[in-house]
Motif scaffolding. Structure first.
Motif, short mmCIF file in Angstrom:
data_model
loop_
_atom_site.label_atom_id
_atom_site.label_comp_id
_atom_site.label_asym_id
_atom_site.label_seq_id
_atom_site.Cartn_x
_atom_site.Cartn_y
_atom_site.Cartn_z
N GLY A 1 20.58 111.70 -62.04
CA GLY A 1 22.01 111.43 -62.08
C GLY A 1 22.81 112.52 -62.76
N PRO A 2 24.06 112.21 -63.14
CA PRO A 2 24.93 113.21 -63.76
C PRO A 2 24.36 113.79 -65.06
CG PRO A 2 26.19 111.29 -63.09
CD PRO A 2 24.75 110.95 -62.90
N GLY A 3 23.58 113.01 -65.79
CA GLY A 3 22.96 113.50 -67.02
C GLY A 3 22.02 114.66 -66.76
N LEU A 4 21.22 114.55 -65.72
CA LEU A 4 20.29 115.62 -65.35
C LEU A 4 21.05 116.88 -64.93
CD1 LEU A 4 17.42 116.68 -64.66
CD2 LEU A 4 17.77 115.72 -62.37
N ILE A 5 22.12 116.71 -64.17
CA ILE A 5 22.89 117.85 -63.69
C ILE A 5 23.56 118.58 -64.85
CG2 ILE A 5 24.84 118.54 -62.25
CD1 ILE A 5 23.94 116.13 -60.40
N LEU A 6 24.20 117.84 -65.74
CA LEU A 6 24.85 118.50 -66.89
C LEU A 6 23.82 119.10 -67.84
CD1 LEU A 6 27.91 116.23 -67.75
CD2 LEU A 6 27.92 118.57 -66.91
N ALA A 7 22.67 118.44 -67.99
CA ALA A 7 21.62 118.99 -68.87
C ALA A 7 21.12 120.33 -68.33
CB ALA A 7 20.47 118.00 -69.00
N GLY A 8 21.17 120.51 -67.02
CA GLY A 8 20.76 121.77 -66.42
C GLY A 8 21.81 122.86 -66.51
N ASN A 9 22.99 122.52 -67.02
CA ASN A 9 24.10 123.48 -67.13
C ASN A 9 24.60 123.56 -68.56
OD1 ASN A 9 24.70 124.33 -64.30
ND2 ASN A 9 24.83 122.12 -64.04
N SER B 1 26.38 115.86 -53.68
CA SER B 1 25.91 114.48 -53.86
C SER B 1 26.87 113.75 -54.79
CB SER B 1 24.51 114.49 -54.45
OG SER B 1 24.57 114.84 -55.82
N PRO B 2 26.89 112.41 -54.76
CA PRO B 2 27.74 111.66 -55.70
C PRO B 2 27.45 112.02 -57.16
CG PRO B 2 26.98 110.22 -53.96
CD PRO B 2 26.24 111.53 -53.79
N ASP B 3 26.20 112.27 -57.50
CA ASP B 3 25.86 112.62 -58.88
C ASP B 3 26.44 113.99 -59.26
OD1 ASP B 3 24.51 110.26 -59.38
OD2 ASP B 3 22.58 111.07 -58.76
N GLN B 4 26.43 114.93 -58.33
CA GLN B 4 27.02 116.25 -58.60
C GLN B 4 28.53 116.12 -58.81
OE1 GLN B 4 25.45 118.06 -55.01
NE2 GLN B 4 24.29 119.54 -56.25
N VAL B 5 29.18 115.31 -57.99
CA VAL B 5 30.62 115.11 -58.12
C VAL B 5 30.93 114.41 -59.44
CG1 VAL B 5 32.65 113.96 -57.13
CG2 VAL B 5 30.99 115.10 -55.62
N ARG B 6 30.15 113.39 -59.80
CA ARG B 6 30.38 112.68 -61.07
C ARG B 6 30.18 113.61 -62.27
NH1 ARG B 6 28.10 107.92 -58.20
NH2 ARG B 6 29.81 106.42 -58.11
N SER B 7 29.16 114.46 -62.22
CA SER B 7 28.94 115.37 -63.35
C SER B 7 30.11 116.36 -63.47
CB SER B 7 27.60 116.09 -63.22
OG SER B 7 27.59 116.96 -62.11
N ALA B 8 30.63 116.82 -62.35
CA ALA B 8 31.78 117.72 -62.38
C ALA B 8 33.01 117.00 -62.93
CB ALA B 8 32.07 118.27 -60.98
N PHE B 9 33.21 115.75 -62.53
CA PHE B 9 34.32 114.97 -63.07
C PHE B 9 34.19 114.82 -64.58
CE2 PHE B 9 35.76 112.96 -58.99
CZ PHE B 9 37.13 112.98 -59.23
N LEU B 10 33.01 114.48 -65.06
CA LEU B 10 32.81 114.29 -66.50
C LEU B 10 33.13 115.57 -67.27
CD1 LEU B 10 29.50 112.23 -66.40
CD2 LEU B 10 31.75 111.40 -67.12
#
Length: 171
Positions: A56-64, A19-28
């Motif tokens: 969004g990307p915040g949720l994805i990074l918070a989970g990692n 998803s775009p949010d997954q890609v953005r979190s990886a970029f960050l």
């Protein structure tokens, strides 16, 4: 039968689509590896700030949260809309501003002195308004744009390896 083989090849690609949010979190996350922040030697973590960590990307990074940058853990911080960017700059290494909040941030941007945080948005308008980087969706791809003028005016150093994979705006 001849249609089965292409379908078998296509299924893994569909399943691995991000998803775009997954890609953005990886970029960050990857961006932070190629930025030297002020006082980096004394930091206990690399701090990512988001206005929203419920999606969004915040949720994805918070989970990692087990991820590390330069052997330091990442820290995810939820912030409120900043009134003072200098204060925000002191507590965040990378601050992600989604498209729905970009105008609110840019309104106070003009008053900002050189900052320690990398402000990342989602649009070219964000860069034109003074943003440092933007993760812009172009069709099915997310591209990293950097405002070189802003990078040179702040207190962090973007390494050449990150600049090499970026597009620049304005050119």
């Amino acid at each position: 039968m001849r249609y089965l083989f292409p379908l078998i090849l296509l299924i893994p690609m569909i399943c691995s689509a991000k998803s775009p949010d997954q890609v953005r979190s990886a970029f960050l996350y990857q961006m932070a590896k190629f930025i030297e922040f002020p006082n980096q030697q004394t930091k206990n973590s690399t701090k990512f700030c988001f206005l929203n960590i419920d999606n969004g990307p915040g949720l994805i990074l918070a989970g990692n949260r087990s991820l590390k940058i330069r052997n330091l853990p990442i820290e995810i911080i939820q912030i409120e809309k900043p009134k003072d960017l200098g204060e925000l700059s002191e507590q965040c290494d990378i601050t992600y501003i989604d498209e729905s909040n970009e105008d609110d941030i840019l309104a106070v941007w003009i008053k900002a002195n050189p900052l320690d945080t990398v402000f990342v948005g989602e649009t070219i308008d964000f860069l034109e308004g003074g943003g440092v980087a933007s993760l812009v969706q172009e069709g099915s791809k997310i591209r990293l744009y950097i405002n070189k003028q802003q990078v040179s005016q702040h207190n962090f150093k973007v390494l050449s390896r990150l600049l090499a994979v970026s597009k620049f705006h304005p050119d």
